[in-house]
Design an enzyme around this catalytic site. Structure first.
Site, PDB file in Angstrom:
ATOM      1  N   HIS A 198      20.359   0.347  -3.405  1.00  0.00           N
ATOM      2  CA  HIS A 198      20.431   0.701  -4.542  1.00  0.00           C
ATOM      3  C   HIS A 198      19.826  -0.393  -5.465  1.00  0.00           C
ATOM      4  O   HIS A 198      20.223  -1.504  -5.283  1.00  0.00           O
ATOM      5  CB  HIS A 198      21.708   1.000  -5.420  1.00  0.00           C
ATOM      6  CG  HIS A 198      21.778   1.068  -6.898  1.00  0.00           C
ATOM      7  ND1 HIS A 198      22.520   0.369  -7.411  1.00  0.00           N
ATOM      8  CD2 HIS A 198      21.145   1.841  -7.656  1.00  0.00           C
ATOM      9  CE1 HIS A 198      22.477   0.836  -8.978  1.00  0.00           C
ATOM     10  NE2 HIS A 198      21.453   1.786  -8.898  1.00  0.00           N
ATOM     11  N   ASP A 225      -2.345   0.552  -3.387  1.00  0.00           N
ATOM     12  CA  ASP A 225      -3.742   1.153  -3.363  1.00  0.00           C
ATOM     13  C   ASP A 225      -4.605   0.315  -2.396  1.00  0.00           C
ATOM     14  O   ASP A 225      -4.236  -0.677  -1.839  1.00  0.00           O
ATOM     15  CB  ASP A 225      -4.620   1.504  -4.642  1.00  0.00           C
ATOM     16  CG  ASP A 225      -4.944   0.282  -5.593  1.00  0.00           C
ATOM     17  OD1 ASP A 225      -4.938  -0.799  -4.774  1.00  0.00           O
ATOM     18  OD2 ASP A 225      -4.898   0.354  -6.646  1.00  0.00           O
ATOM     19  N   ASP A 228      16.311   5.082  -9.599  1.00  0.00           N
ATOM     20  CA  ASP A 228      17.333   4.372 -10.317  1.00  0.00           C
ATOM     21  C   ASP A 228      17.584   4.946 -11.533  1.00  0.00           C
ATOM     22  O   ASP A 228      16.860   5.003 -12.399  1.00  0.00           O
ATOM     23  CB  ASP A 228      17.215   2.793 -10.239  1.00  0.00           C
ATOM     24  CG  ASP A 228      18.370   2.286 -10.501  1.00  0.00           C
ATOM     25  OD1 ASP A 228      19.525   2.601 -10.938  1.00  0.00           O
ATOM     26  OD2 ASP A 228      18.402   0.970 -10.138  1.00  0.00           O
ATOM     27  N   MET A 240       0.957  -0.796 -12.430  1.00  0.00           N
ATOM     28  CA  MET A 240      -0.099  -1.977 -12.606  1.00  0.00           C
ATOM     29  C   MET A 240      -1.060  -1.548 -13.984  1.00  0.00           C
ATOM     30  O   MET A 240      -1.896  -0.386 -13.920  1.00  0.00           O
ATOM     31  CB  MET A 240      -0.799  -2.265 -11.751  1.00  0.00           C
ATOM     32  CG  MET A 240      -1.947  -3.480 -12.181  1.00  0.00           C
ATOM     33  SD  MET A 240      -2.906  -4.152 -10.817  1.00  0.00           S
ATOM     34  CE  MET A 240      -1.758  -4.823  -9.560  1.00  0.00           C
ATOM     35  N   TYR A 269       1.980  -8.378  -9.084  1.00  0.00           N
ATOM     36  CA  TYR A 269       1.929  -9.139  -8.079  1.00  0.00           C
ATOM     37  C   TYR A 269       3.179  -9.687  -7.616  1.00  0.00           C
ATOM     38  O   TYR A 269       3.625  -9.855  -6.531  1.00  0.00           O
ATOM     39  CB  TYR A 269       0.617 -10.237  -7.842  1.00  0.00           C
ATOM     40  CG  TYR A 269      -0.629  -9.603  -8.036  1.00  0.00           C
ATOM     41  CD1 TYR A 269      -0.907  -8.234  -7.544  1.00  0.00           C
ATOM     42  CD2 TYR A 269      -1.554 -10.297  -8.547  1.00  0.00           C
ATOM     43  CE1 TYR A 269      -2.132  -7.771  -7.476  1.00  0.00           C
ATOM     44  CE2 TYR A 269      -2.981  -9.909  -8.597  1.00  0.00           C
ATOM     45  CZ  TYR A 269      -3.271  -8.321  -8.125  1.00  0.00           C
ATOM     46  OH  TYR A 269      -4.478  -7.943  -8.118  1.00  0.00           O
ATOM     47  N   TYR A 293      -6.121   0.963 -10.164  1.00  0.00           N
ATOM     48  CA  TYR A 293      -4.913   1.019 -10.849  1.00  0.00           C
ATOM     49  C   TYR A 293      -4.016   2.085 -10.394  1.00  0.00           C
ATOM     50  O   TYR A 293      -3.203   2.542 -11.135  1.00  0.00           O
ATOM     51  CB  TYR A 293      -5.221   1.116 -12.194  1.00  0.00           C
ATOM     52  CG  TYR A 293      -6.040  -0.231 -12.812  1.00  0.00           C
ATOM     53  CD1 TYR A 293      -5.417  -1.386 -12.958  1.00  0.00           C
ATOM     54  CD2 TYR A 293      -7.224   0.120 -13.165  1.00  0.00           C
ATOM     55  CE1 TYR A 293      -5.999  -2.418 -13.689  1.00  0.00           C
ATOM     56  CE2 TYR A 293      -8.139  -1.054 -13.805  1.00  0.00           C
ATOM     57  CZ  TYR A 293      -7.326  -2.091 -13.861  1.00  0.00           C
ATOM     58  OH  TYR A 293      -8.231  -3.306 -14.610  1.00  0.00           O
ATOM     59  N   ASN A 313      -1.618   1.596  -8.115  1.00  0.00           N
ATOM     60  CA  ASN A 313      -0.245   0.854  -7.443  1.00  0.00           C
ATOM     61  C   ASN A 313       0.848   1.197  -8.407  1.00  0.00           C
ATOM     62  O   ASN A 313       0.921   1.403  -9.465  1.00  0.00           O
ATOM     63  CB  ASN A 313      -0.584  -0.722  -7.667  1.00  0.00           C
ATOM     64  CG  ASN A 313      -1.638  -1.135  -7.007  1.00  0.00           C
ATOM     65  OD1 ASN A 313      -1.889  -1.075  -5.768  1.00  0.00           O
ATOM     66  ND2 ASN A 313      -2.572  -1.633  -7.582  1.00  0.00           N
TER      67      ASN A 313
END
Length: 142
Positions: free
Chosen positions: A22, A30, A64, A74, A113, A131, A133
């Site tokens: 958890h 990507d 969560d 991102m 990052y 984009y 990710n």
């Protein structure tokens, strides 16, 4: 092989998802993402797109519910005219598995990052969309 496990989930990825607890995070990266240089644990999923992996992972993995935004994307770099249409696909997949209430955070590129470096694992995909990710925060099975 096992029943009920999406075939796109490799044994290594299944093991990684099982090991996570958890609050742990996983990055679906990507093809342009510096996955190998960011990852504490690198899982290869070459040839697969992020949308299909996201869908398969969310069959097994709860987001969560104790955080406002268990999904992070991102954000587009200021001045870049790109409009990431893949985000609409992600929202549809997330809504199908988690309902409309799952929050999505937009994360600045270099902060993304840094979070990827702290993530439990990074999954390097063959996704060609820019984009594309996404960071997922694992929840609790209830």
């Amino acid at each position: 092989m096992l029943k009920g496990i999406p075939t796109i989930i490799s044994p290594e990825l299944l093991k990684t998802l099982m090991e996570m607890g958890h609050g742990d995070t996983i990055v679906l990266a990507d093809g342009n993402f510096p996955a190998a240089s960011c990852a504490r644990r690198l899982v290869r999923a070459d040839g697969h797109g992020v949308t299909a992996l996201l869908d398969a992972i969310l069959e097994l993995f709860p987001l969560d519910t104790y955080v406002a935004e268990p999904v992070g994307l991102m954000q587009v770099v200021p001045g870049d005219p790109t409009v990431p249409t893949i985000w609409d696909e992600y929202r549809a997949v997330i809504a199908r598995h988690e309902g409309e209430g799952a929050g999505i955070e937009m994360i600045e590129r270099f902060e993304f990052y840094e979070r990827a470096k702290r993530a439990y694992a990074v999954v390097a995909t063959g996704e060609t969309a820019t984009y594309a990710n996404v960071i997922l925060t694992k929840g609790v099975i209830k």
